[in-house]
Design a protein around this motif. Structure first.
Motif, PDB file in Angstrom:
ATOM      1  N   TYR A   1      13.521 -61.057  31.996  1.00 47.38           N
ATOM      2  CA  TYR A   1      12.278 -60.258  32.343  1.00 47.38           C
ATOM      3  C   TYR A   1      11.662 -60.922  33.508  1.00 47.38           C
ATOM      4  CZ  TYR A   1      12.501 -56.870  28.376  1.00 47.38           C
ATOM      5  OH  TYR A   1      12.848 -55.848  27.737  1.00 47.38           O
TER       6      TYR A   1
ATOM      7  N   ALA B   1      11.887 -50.400  49.758  1.00 48.31           N
ATOM      8  CA  ALA B   1      11.793 -50.544  48.501  1.00 48.31           C
ATOM      9  C   ALA B   1      13.380 -50.084  48.106  1.00 48.31           C
ATOM     10  CB  ALA B   1      11.134 -49.270  47.829  1.00 48.31           C
TER      11      ALA B   1
ATOM     12  N   LEU C   1      16.089 -52.602  45.641  1.00 45.24           N
ATOM     13  CA  LEU C   1      17.045 -51.892  44.560  1.00 45.24           C
ATOM     14  C   LEU C   1      18.350 -51.953  44.706  1.00 45.24           C
ATOM     15  CD1 LEU C   1      14.310 -48.979  43.938  1.00 45.24           C
ATOM     16  CD2 LEU C   1      14.664 -51.220  42.692  1.00 45.24           C
TER      17      LEU C   1
ATOM     18  N   GLY D   1       8.590 -56.342  45.812  1.00 48.32           N
ATOM     19  CA  GLY D   1       8.406 -55.179  46.519  1.00 48.32           C
ATOM     20  C   GLY D   1       7.026 -54.616  46.477  1.00 48.32           C
ATOM     21  N   VAL D   2       6.321 -55.130  45.686  1.00 47.40           N
ATOM     22  CA  VAL D   2       4.837 -54.875  46.127  1.00 47.40           C
ATOM     23  C   VAL D   2       4.145 -55.538  47.440  1.00 47.40           C
ATOM     24  CG1 VAL D   2       2.529 -55.035  45.275  1.00 47.40           C
ATOM     25  CG2 VAL D   2       4.022 -54.131  43.733  1.00 47.40           C
TER      26      VAL D   2
ATOM     27  N   ILE E   1      12.978 -59.651  36.738  1.00 46.38           N
ATOM     28  CA  ILE E   1      12.598 -58.235  36.846  1.00 46.38           C
ATOM     29  C   ILE E   1      11.056 -58.360  37.506  1.00 46.38           C
ATOM     30  CG2 ILE E   1      11.971 -55.997  35.833  1.00 46.38           C
ATOM     31  CD1 ILE E   1      14.281 -56.655  33.773  1.00 46.38           C
ATOM     32  N   VAL E   2      10.248 -59.319  36.724  1.00 48.07           N
ATOM     33  CA  VAL E   2       9.021 -59.271  37.230  1.00 48.07           C
ATOM     34  C   VAL E   2       8.861 -59.808  38.628  1.00 48.07           C
ATOM     35  CG1 VAL E   2       6.625 -60.388  36.910  1.00 48.07           C
ATOM     36  CG2 VAL E   2       7.873 -59.543  34.738  1.00 48.07           C
TER      37      VAL E   2
ATOM     38  N   ILE F   1      11.093 -59.401  41.034  1.00 48.25           N
ATOM     39  CA  ILE F   1      11.501 -58.217  42.026  1.00 48.25           C
ATOM     40  C   ILE F   1      10.287 -57.185  42.100  1.00 48.25           C
ATOM     41  CG2 ILE F   1      13.092 -56.326  42.223  1.00 48.25           C
ATOM     42  CD1 ILE F   1      15.259 -57.848  40.650  1.00 48.25           C
ATOM     43  N   SER F   2       9.749 -56.971  41.164  1.00 53.18           N
ATOM     44  CA  SER F   2       8.640 -56.169  41.289  1.00 53.18           C
ATOM     45  C   SER F   2       7.675 -56.659  42.163  1.00 53.18           C
ATOM     46  CB  SER F   2       7.816 -55.760  40.259  1.00 53.18           C
ATOM     47  OG  SER F   2       8.935 -55.063  39.027  1.00 53.18           O
ATOM     48  N   ALA F   3       7.139 -58.094  42.192  1.00 53.42           N
ATOM     49  CA  ALA F   3       6.350 -58.630  42.934  1.00 53.42           C
ATOM     50  C   ALA F   3       6.646 -58.720  44.537  1.00 53.42           C
ATOM     51  CB  ALA F   3       6.027 -60.047  42.321  1.00 53.42           C
TER      52      ALA F   3
END
Length: 306
Positions: free
Chosen positions: A275, A240, A244, A285-286, A278-279, A281-283
């Motif tokens: 956005y 993670a 970041l 990471g998951v 950002i989405v 990057i979140s995907a």
């Protein structure tokens, strides 16, 4: 002299044919047993096991996705109802349209690939360096006494605080970005590995020493298997952190990457594209965390489930 009543003569059975010497009379084979008939299934009661398993999976999936679906619903309705300014928080449908446009014209793929190469490269170097060093420090007390104060100084210094130093020393190219990722990822892995070695079961260690196991075999059979959960906790934290910290580094000086995409979209006031980055990057990471969890389970198959 005969009596008045005649008695019936007993029936004479034919004598069995004599068996010649040296021959064995063959007897008729016993009848083969009939195979047991399968238990009859009750009429009108089809097999429900696959349906029940499917139902359990659907319920589990619905529970896990309920919070995400609720967040998406609030994100979609809040700007449309005037609860949030749609200029700064566009509905999720507009963000999805912008994400698809970035994917179609190739920008999203180019920026994502640049970030993945930097992030996974620094993460891999950190794992290769931190795990052996953590095993060494955790096992040998003189090494821990020598390097302990130095580690305490650097582990309490935030990676982003040293980002300008990395840029000044290594430039704004790829080297500085990968180096800052390595620095940020080393500490979670290193500290968790040291703790895992120090918390190894002393009974198992004494038992292994009583069997005259060499130090490499002791690490292979006792220390490493016992350290897998704690080490992978540090690895997942580092995974993670690698994304970041890289995004922050790409915002300072880069010509490609998801951090650059977010920063450039903000300056150009392309809020849906911002956005979308950002989405993404979140995907990532998951997905990366789930990959590490799968690898940890494969390496921990020897553990008895609690």
């Amino acid at each position: 002299m005969t009596t008045g009543t005649d008695t019936a003569a007993p029936a004479v059975l034919p004598a069995a044919a004599p068996v010649p010497a040296g021959e064995v009379r063959e007897s008729a084979p016993p009848p083969a047993p009939r195979p047991a008939a399968p238990p009859a299934r009750a009429a009108g009661r089809p097999a429900r096991q696959p349906l029940r398993a499917l139902g359990r999976r659907l319920r589990s999936l619905s529970v896990r996705s309920a919070a995400i679906l609720a967040l998406l619903a609030v994100w979609e309705t809040a700007p449309r109802l005037g609860l949030a300014d749609p200029t700064f928080l566009p509905p999720v449908s507009e963000v999805a349209a912008a994400w698809w446009e970035l994917l179609r014209n190739g920008q999203l793929g180019r920026h994502t690939w640049a970030s993945l190469v930097r992030s996974f490269g620094g993460f891999g170097i950190a794992v290769v360096v931190a795990v052996p060093l953590g095993l060494l420090i955790g096992w040998y007390r003189p090494v821990a006494a020598l390097l302990g104060p130095l580690l305490e100084v650097f582990r309490n210094t935030a990676a982003l605080a040293l980002l300008p130093v990395f840029v000044l020393l290594l430039g704004i190219g790829e080297t500085s970005k990968v180096s800052i990722v390595v620095y940020a990822c080393v500490w979670p892995i290193l500290l968790n590995t040291i703790s895992a070695v120090g918390n190894a079961d002393p009974t198992l260690v004494r038992l292994a020493r009583s069997m005259d196991l060499s130090t490499p075999r002791l690490f292979q059979k006792v220390i490493l298997p016992a350290s897998v959960p704690a080490v992978f906790t540090g690895i997942r934290l580092a995974g993670a952190v690698s994304i970041l910290v890289l995004v922050a580094a790409e915002m300072i000086g880069a010509k490609a990457g998801l951090g650059y995409l977010i920063n450039a979209s903000q300056f150009n006031f392309a809020i849906p594209q911002m956005y979308a980055g950002i989405v993404t990057i979140s995907a990532i990471g998951v997905a990366f965390n789930q990959l590490l969890v799968t690898i940890e389970r494969r390496l921990s198959t020897w553990r008895v489930p609690s």
